[in-house]
Design an enzyme around this catalytic site. Structure first.
Site, PDB file in Angstrom:
ATOM      1  N   ARG A   1       0.834  -1.219   0.000  1.00 21.20           N
ATOM      2  CA  ARG A   1       0.000   0.000   0.000  1.00 21.20           C
ATOM      3  C   ARG A   1       0.868   1.269   0.000  1.00 21.20           C
ATOM      4  O   ARG A   1       0.492   2.285   0.587  1.00 21.20           O
ATOM      5  CB  ARG A   1      -0.943   0.034   1.215  1.00 21.20           C
ATOM      6  CG  ARG A   1      -1.996  -1.038   1.234  1.00 21.20           C
ATOM      7  CD  ARG A   1      -2.988  -0.922   0.090  1.00 21.20           C
ATOM      8  NE  ARG A   1      -4.133  -1.793   0.282  1.00 21.20           N
ATOM      9  CZ  ARG A   1      -4.159  -3.087  -0.036  1.00 21.20           C
ATOM     10  NH1 ARG A   1      -3.097  -3.648  -0.593  1.00 21.20           N
ATOM     11  NH2 ARG A   1      -5.245  -3.798   0.164  1.00 21.20           N
TER      12      ARG A   1
ATOM     13  N   SER B   1     -10.614  -0.696   3.612  1.00 21.23           N
ATOM     14  CA  SER B   1      -9.865  -0.884   4.860  1.00 21.23           C
ATOM     15  C   SER B   1      -9.424   0.480   5.380  1.00 21.23           C
ATOM     16  O   SER B   1      -8.820   1.253   4.648  1.00 21.23           O
ATOM     17  CB  SER B   1      -8.613  -1.720   4.618  1.00 21.23           C
ATOM     18  OG  SER B   1      -8.943  -2.961   4.074  1.00 21.23           O
TER      19      SER B   1
ATOM     20  N   GLU C   1      -4.754   3.521   6.593  1.00 21.52           N
ATOM     21  CA  GLU C   1      -4.448   3.284   5.203  1.00 21.52           C
ATOM     22  C   GLU C   1      -5.036   4.425   4.372  1.00 21.52           C
ATOM     23  O   GLU C   1      -4.517   4.765   3.319  1.00 21.52           O
ATOM     24  CB  GLU C   1      -5.074   1.946   4.783  1.00 21.52           C
ATOM     25  CG  GLU C   1      -4.500   1.353   3.527  1.00 21.52           C
ATOM     26  CD  GLU C   1      -5.563   0.934   2.557  1.00 21.52           C
ATOM     27  OE1 GLU C   1      -5.749   1.667   1.574  1.00 21.52           O
ATOM     28  OE2 GLU C   1      -6.187  -0.118   2.771  1.00 21.52           O
TER      29      GLU C   1
END
Ligand code: EPU
Length: 342
Positions: free
Chosen positions: A165, A241, A338
């Site tokens: 990520r 998420s 995130e």
């Protein structure tokens, strides 16, 4: 034609559905338009916010600068050889639309990334991933315009410095470039990634045996799994998420296992580190399905925070902080967002 608006609501432009406003707002439909905008002398020092699909953003206040909604469209095959097809897509193309284009034409490599919300331009920024595949595995190159100079630059795979990520666009050159197109390298001969438990189970439920495995079947399975677990942003505001899955020392993981024998852990490539599912940790702290006003923790996936309607960004952030605190207290593990908090 550039149409710069004032005090525009950003609610339609973020999947959390937060009603923040932008002082200035403009929609960009081509790289040329973007370069023209950057030449305007009225906005050089105004802070800029780049909006793709707004699927990884949490607004906690109004944005006092110029928000640019990137709507550069288009999907085209730019090259092919015996093994690969190279597909270029405009940064504003809906990611899932690009995946469906590939699935329809039998170009393999992105089927596991079906139904991820957001746009093509945002995908490499956070190296989107799901069910054992990350975009970096099929990434060829991207084009981006430098905000300061208005110049176009090509970034190769190595230039992007992909991680879990992560990419250079969230780190070293954060806020300095606007991605205008992305080129993927797809495979003519599929290599299926079906080791993920949920995919195997779903293919079985669908009656797909190994000899009938196809790009379309894997895509369909992923779509089914995502629909069953993840809230559709068109119905309930969310940004997927909210936290990353933390990586902890393997020695620490082993010690935690004695207190919490059911704690799941996944290898990371570095034997000294183990990845732990944040959703599990959050669920163990009792947050799953909890709701405070219109802010909540999704009932089917504890890693997803949701806006049931009128929650403010500050309310979502306050819930996120409480979740972080309790995971820290119970497990001694820090969770990191995130999503980008603006
Ligand atoms: N789990 C729980 N409770 C929960 C949620 C998860 O116990 O409420 C456990 C599950 O039982 C499972 C494990 O956690 O053993 C992993 O859950 P899941 O397969 O749902 O995946 P995840 O680790 O929670 C990650 C990505 C998702 C991606 C899925 C599938 C991150 C931060 N998230 O979630 O990506 O779709 O894997 O590959 O890495 C996103 O980034 O926005 C996103 C949705």
């Amino acid at each position: 034609m550039l149409n710069i608006q004032s005090y525009e609501s950003l609610k339609p432009y973020n999947t959390f559905g937060i009603g923040a406003k932008a002082r200035y707002f403009v929609e960009i439909e081509s790289a040329d338009q973007l370069q023209a905008l950057l030449q305007l002398t009225d906005y050089p020092d105004v802070p800029k916010l780049i909006l793709g699909g707004g699927s990884n953003l949490l607004f906690t206040r109004d944005f006092e600068g110029l928000a640019l909604k990137i709507s550069i469209q288009g999907i085209e095959v730019v090259a092919e050889n015996e093994d690969h097809i190279f597909v270029r897509a405009g940064a504003g193309t809906n990611w899932h639309e690009l995946v469906m284009f590939c699935v329809r034409n039998g170009y393999a490599g992105v089927e596991n990334l079906s139904l991820i919300p957001g746009t093509v331009g945002a995908a490499p920024m956070q190296n989107i991933g799901a069910y054992g595949v990350e975009i970096e595995q099929v990434f060829k190159e991207l084009e981006a315009v430098e905000l300061k100079t208005g110049e176009m630059r090509t970034f190769s795979h190595a230039d992007c410095r992909f991680g879990y990520r992560e990419s250079i666009f969230k780190n070293e050159v954060k806020g300095q470039y606007i991605i205008t197109s992305v080129t993927l390298r797809l495979d003519r001969r599929p290599v299926f990634h079906t080791s993920y438990g949920a995919i195997q189970e779903t293919l079985k439920e669908m009656g797909v045996t190994d000899d009938r495995l196809s790009i379309k079947a894997v895509s369909d399975a992923v779509i089914r799994i995502r629909r069953s677990k993840l809230p559709d942003p068109a119905q309930i505001g969310n940004a997927g998420s909210f936290f990353k899955n933390p990586e902890i020392d393997t020695s620490r993981f082993e010690r935690l296992k004695t207190d919490f024998p059911a704690l799941p852990g996944y290898p990371t490539g570095d034997p000294a580190k183990t990845k732990v599912p944040a959703g599990w940790l959050i669920e163990q702290c009792g947050w799953k399905g909890k709701r405070f006003g219109d802010a909540g923790v999704h009932a089917k996936q504890a890693l997803v925070l949701v806006n049931y309607g009128e929650a403010t960004g500050a309310e979502i952030l306050s819930l996120a902080r409480k979740v972080q605190q309790s995971v820290e207290e119970k497990f001694g593990i820090s969770l990191h967002p995130e999503v980008n908090v603006v």
